[in-house]
Design a protein around this motif. Sequence first.
Motif, short mmCIF file in Angstrom:
data_model
loop_
_atom_site.label_atom_id
_atom_site.label_comp_id
_atom_site.label_asym_id
_atom_site.label_seq_id
_atom_site.Cartn_x
_atom_site.Cartn_y
_atom_site.Cartn_z
N TYR A 22 22.83 52.06 -13.31
CA TYR A 22 22.73 53.29 -14.15
C TYR A 22 24.13 53.53 -14.83
O TYR A 22 24.23 53.82 -16.03
N ALA A 23 25.22 53.40 -14.10
CA ALA A 23 26.73 53.47 -14.57
C ALA A 23 26.93 52.49 -15.62
O ALA A 23 27.50 52.51 -16.72
N ARG A 24 26.26 51.15 -15.59
CA ARG A 24 26.55 50.18 -16.35
C ARG A 24 25.68 50.54 -17.66
O ARG A 24 26.55 50.32 -18.89
N ALA A 25 24.78 50.94 -17.70
CA ALA A 25 23.96 51.58 -18.95
C ALA A 25 24.76 52.49 -19.56
O ALA A 25 24.98 52.64 -20.81
N VAL A 26 25.02 53.58 -18.90
CA VAL A 26 25.69 54.71 -19.35
C VAL A 26 27.28 54.11 -20.09
O VAL A 26 27.81 54.65 -21.30
N ILE A 27 27.74 53.21 -19.40
CA ILE A 27 29.22 52.84 -19.74
C ILE A 27 29.06 52.06 -21.01
O ILE A 27 29.89 51.98 -22.26
#
Length: 272
Positions: free
Chosen positions: A118-123
Amino acid sequence: MGLGSLRDDLNPLQRFGYEVRQVRKGRKITQGRLASGTGYSVAYVSKVESGKVMPSPKFARGCDHVFGTNGLFERLHPNAEGNAPEWFEPYLNLEREATAILDYSSTLFMGILQTSDYARAVIRAAHPREEPAEIEAKVDSRIGRRRVMERKNPPILWVVLHEACLRTLVGSKKVMHAQLERILRFAESPQVTIQVLTFNAGAPPSHLPFTLLRHRDKSMRLYSETPYRGHVADSEAAVSDAEATFDLLRATSLSPDDSLSFTRKVMEEYDT
């Protein structure tokens, strides 16, 4: 060959890059060979050595492997949170020492709750032109914030999630399923309370996210964000207004038990 003399004029990020360059040159290893041995590009190695990018923990371990330095660069690795923008550092310092964290998330889950995917997609959405290695360094930094909940006496964490957080498709259905599953696991802790503010509740008391942090001396700080940076406030008026808003958010949200049932239902929808 050991490390060169420490440079007092360098910050931790620059010092790490300086030492990588010193050891690499001392061993007569090219940037290309180091890049190949660590699994990164020459451009990435160059940016690390010049102190322009936060090295990932994987890169630090790769340096130890290529140089044969027995974990030295892994130990020298700057605090992963050093990858955060300068304006975010005051919040991180407060988060690490907080005894209670009260968060309202209006669209995206707060960093502590995010899975790696999730963090990877947001960043990646926020930094579409950065190299994959730089994205991974930011992911490592964000995931590292979980440590605050793993310490001996973790803070109380009370999070109000707008339903938009659960419904906004970040990454993929698989990513969202895993993210909501993590929320449910997180809520099993006696230190954590999760509430959901549904669309049916109508106009929310706040359309912007914010976080309140309480500390041992009973003081409270308010963290809020604009589209481009964040701000920490400690004025009595600002904190008091935010506390009142958070109380309204809790009052208009589902109960903790109903919130978990609602989250589980949405999670199951991502299976289809």
